[in-house]
Design an enzyme around this catalytic site. Structure first.
Site, PDB file in Angstrom:
ATOM      1  N   CYS A   2      33.009  14.796 -35.329  1.00 54.69           N
ATOM      2  CA  CYS A   2      31.731  14.965 -34.656  1.00 54.69           C
ATOM      3  C   CYS A   2      31.203  16.378 -34.849  1.00 54.69           C
ATOM      4  O   CYS A   2      31.821  17.215 -35.505  1.00 54.69           O
ATOM      5  CB  CYS A   2      31.880  14.683 -33.160  1.00 54.69           C
ATOM      6  N   ARG A  50      28.029  12.056 -32.791  1.00 57.76           N
ATOM      7  CA  ARG A  50      29.277  11.304 -32.824  1.00 57.76           C
ATOM      8  C   ARG A  50      29.463  10.508 -34.104  1.00 57.76           C
ATOM      9  O   ARG A  50      28.558   9.797 -34.546  1.00 57.76           O
ATOM     10  CB  ARG A  50      29.340  10.327 -31.639  1.00 57.76           C
ATOM     11  N   ASN A  75      34.821  17.823 -30.648  1.00 60.43           N
ATOM     12  CA  ASN A  75      34.922  17.458 -32.052  1.00 60.43           C
ATOM     13  C   ASN A  75      36.393  17.445 -32.421  1.00 60.43           C
ATOM     14  O   ASN A  75      37.066  18.474 -32.294  1.00 60.43           O
ATOM     15  CB  ASN A  75      34.162  18.495 -32.896  1.00 60.43           C
ATOM     16  N   GLY A  76      36.916  16.297 -32.843  1.00 64.69           N
ATOM     17  CA  GLY A  76      38.300  16.281 -33.290  1.00 64.69           C
ATOM     18  C   GLY A  76      39.035  15.010 -32.924  1.00 64.69           C
ATOM     19  O   GLY A  76      38.440  13.977 -32.624  1.00 64.69           O
ATOM     20  N   GLU A  77      40.357  15.114 -32.975  1.00 62.41           N
ATOM     21  CA  GLU A  77      41.245  14.016 -32.620  1.00 62.41           C
ATOM     22  C   GLU A  77      42.460  14.599 -31.891  1.00 62.41           C
ATOM     23  O   GLU A  77      43.076  15.558 -32.374  1.00 62.41           O
ATOM     24  CB  GLU A  77      41.749  13.274 -33.876  1.00 62.41           C
ATOM     25  N   ASP A 100      40.261   9.440 -26.752  1.00 66.02           N
ATOM     26  CA  ASP A 100      40.954  10.712 -26.539  1.00 66.02           C
ATOM     27  C   ASP A 100      40.064  11.742 -25.851  1.00 66.02           C
ATOM     28  O   ASP A 100      40.568  12.677 -25.224  1.00 66.02           O
ATOM     29  CB  ASP A 100      41.491  11.262 -27.866  1.00 66.02           C
ATOM     30  N   SER A 364      44.827  13.848 -45.926  1.00 66.76           N
ATOM     31  CA  SER A 364      44.917  14.742 -47.084  1.00 66.76           C
ATOM     32  C   SER A 364      46.251  15.475 -47.075  1.00 66.76           C
ATOM     33  O   SER A 364      46.972  15.478 -46.082  1.00 66.76           O
ATOM     34  CB  SER A 364      43.770  15.763 -47.062  1.00 66.76           C
TER      35      SER A 364
END
Length: 631
Positions: A2, A50, A75-77, A100, A364
């Site tokens: 996001c 989002r 923003n993130g996980e 989350d 990655s």
């Protein structure tokens, strides 16, 4: 993944301009095309774009706690959110979603600033707590996700995932920082916490910033985590390889949770191949993999990616890229906002573009070289350190410094015959020696590059101070561990992660990096340096760990990386464009450069007499930044 942005009144509770906040938010539409949200109350404005990954029907942001006194834009996980949710529910918190994001507001209520210690993942977020009259900004430990901020003259604090969000605010300072310019032409990027603009900062990795209304000047960011380089307690290579495999598999496993198509980048190198091998063992379905190839065999490594894809029966796609694919030049300055001189941003953009055609999330292999000593420059640095060790610095400076001044320069010669460069290396201390090894433009070149007026504005500052500052705080004195630490504080967040974040987000693609799981990083940092670099073999323990999973040709070949033929471009199809921009009015009017010296660089390169492509590429990217920032 996001994009976040916000405006906070540091002094009072004056209304926030909704249209301005929305304009700042829309500059980051590419980071989150699925939904947008805004929250306003007196003195506070939070906004969000989002990209839906988990709990697609819920999780809209900004998101609140039960009584709407705490709100977050994020923003993130956070990969351990199920465990944290259960713990917080047991403590009495009520959840309204299955994402989350909601963990953050309840974790803030429960643990305050220490909440970040509980999160495992990549993140940048802002929490507003009305009861405490406090704004809390945080960035993940390794700097995977970005966060810029600036305190404005009108008493507002503004922040955003990308610099372009702040630049949409008319009050953002646009005076270039001379120190940041010096840093850029040394490193090829502007290292944290600086940005290219004076008064605009990046929140450093592993730091938080707590802002209370009426506190006056902003406090300094607070560090909550650092790479420990403590003893992992594993000395045996076989045991280390076995444990590394288990830890990597687990780090990959927690990053495979998504409600959208998920896959991986596959370059055919050790790191991405190891990630794909772990994914294949954890998935019942074929792993979707993406790679790029080049028409010119000198640059193409796609056959190695195919070897791994065939071994694990992945759903593999390769996009062939013309080595003369420079159509993106005009886009780069818009993607990165600041000057950014890593030319591999071009193929990185293409592989993200290709991956997004089949997935929304991609894993990655980034971080393996820094974590496990994969860069060839580490070997060179240790070789220089062995030469420096027998003599004290003062004696080396006196003897070898004098020899370097008198010995003729021979950059054109093969490395073993460049005695002047060797003498210069021996006359330096460890940090200065490493700095010269990683600099894209050496000290002497930068000294000629800048105009006398600009050199005076630096007031003696040199970009080596960036590394000295980190080295002074390093938790290790081992020469290999020290330069790994320096890279993980500078090159990793400033170049590698910035490059991937902007290139992937340009395509609304989320990239997850299991080799930068902070628990894995803590453990690998404490391995014996001999398990990382053994003789001339970098990433030794990872290669031993992956021997049952990957072909020897993948593990023990010399990897090229995303090479881009910049030197040839500047003598061929980009020759006139490069000359026009490097010697053009924007560069000249900036007052930063010695234009006679720039003409010498251009003439020598285009004639074939010297290779000045790193300097010329850096100048070309800087000119692109000037074009956008002054528009």
């Amino acid at each position: 993944m996001c994009g976040i942005t916000g405006i906070f009144d540091l002094r009072d509770r004056q209304p926030i301009n909704r249209s301005l906040l929305e304009a700042m938010n829309e500059t980051q539409f590419h980071r989150g095309p699925d939904e947008g949200g805004v929250h306003l109350e007196p003195g506070v404005g939070l906004a969000h774009r989002r990209l839906s990954i988990i709990d697609l029907s819920g999780g809209q942001q900004p998101l609140f706690n039960e009584d709407e006194t705490v709100v977050v834009t994020y923003n993130g996980e956070i990969y351990n959110f199920p465990e944290l949710t259960a713990e917080l529910q047991q403590a009495g918190h009520r959840f309204r979603s299955h994402c989350d994001t909601e963990v953050i507001v309840h974790a803030w209520e429960e643990w305050g600033e220490a909440c970040v210690q509980r999160f495992r993942g990549m993140f940048a977020f802002a929490v507003w707590d009305r009861n405490r009259d406090t704004l809390f900004l945080a960035r993940d430990r390794l700097g995977i996700k970005p966060l810029y901020y600036s305190a404005l003259a009108d008493g507002h604090l503004i922040f955003g995932s990308e610099l372009k969000a702040l630049m949409a605010h008319p009050g953002m300072p646009r005076h270039m920082d001379p120190h940041a310019v010096e840093d850029y032409f040394a490193f090829g990027y502007v290292p944290e916490p600086r940005s290219i603009f004076r008064g605009v900062h990046k929140l450093p990795p592993g730091h938080t910033l707590t802002v209370r209304r009426g506190q006056g000047n902003l406090s300094e960011p607070r560090e909550y985590w650092d790479i420990p380089f403590g003893d992992s307690g594993v000395a045996d290579a076989a045991n280390a390889a076995e444990e590394l495999t288990a830890r990597l598999r687990e780090a990959v496993d927690v990053r495979m949770v998504a409600e959208v198509p998920l896959g991986a980048f596959l370059s055919g190198g050790v790191d991405s191949s190891a990630v794909v091998a772990m994914m294949a063992g954890l998935s019942d379905d074929p792993v979707r993999t993406s790679s790029i190839g080049f028409a010119d065999p000198a640059y193409d490594e796609s056959r190695y990616a195919r070897m791994v894809a065939e071994r694990y029966h992945t759903d593999h796609r390769t996009q062939e890229v013309d080595p003369d694919d420079f159509a993106l030049l005009d886009r780069l300055s818009g993607l990165y906002d600041e000057p950014f001189a890593d030319s591999s941003a071009l193929p990185t953009y293409r592989v993200c573009e290709q991956a997004r055609q089949q997935v929304v999330v991609a894993l990655s292999g980034d971080g393996g070289d820094e974590n496990l000593a994969g860069y060839r420059r580490y070997r060179h640095h240790l070789a220089e350190e062995r030469l420096r060790a027998p003599l004290p610095l003062g004696l080396r400076r006196a003897v070898f410094g004098t020899l370097a001044r008198w010995y003729p320069k021979a950059d054109w010669a093969p490395r073993p015959f460049r005695a002047r460069a060797t003498f210069q290396a021996l006359a330096r201390d460890s940090v200065e020696g490493y700095f010269q090894g990683v600099s894209i433009l050496r000290d002497d070149l930068r000294a000629h590059l800048f105009s006398p007026a600009f050199r005076r504005s630096l007031q003696g500052y040199s970009a080596v101070e960036v590394l000295r500052r980190h080295a002074a705080r390093a938790p290790t004195e081992h020469p290999l561990s020290l330069v790994q630490y320096l890279d993980m504080k500078t090159y990793l967040p400033g170049d590698i992660l910035t490059k991937v974040d902007r290139a992937s987000m340009a395509h609304s693609l989320e990239v997850r990096v299991p080799l930068l799981d902070h628990q894995l990083v803590e453990w690998t940092s404490g391995l014996s340096p001999d398990l990382k670099l053994r003789g001339t073999e970098g990433k030794y323990v990872l290669k031993k760990a992956m021997e049952p999973y990957l072909p020897e040709e993948i593990l023990y070949r010399r990897k090229k990386g995303f090479a881009v033929p910049v030197a040839e471009w500047f003598r061929g199809p980009l020759r006139e464009r490069m000359r026009a921009q490097v010697l053009g009015p924007r560069i000249a009017d900036s007052g930063i450069f010695d234009m006679d010296y720039l003409k010498t660089l251009v003439d020598q390169h285009t004639s074939g007499a010297r290779d000045h492509s790193p300097a010329l590429w850096s100048l070309l990217m800087f000119e692109g930044f000037l074009a956008r920032s002054t528009a």
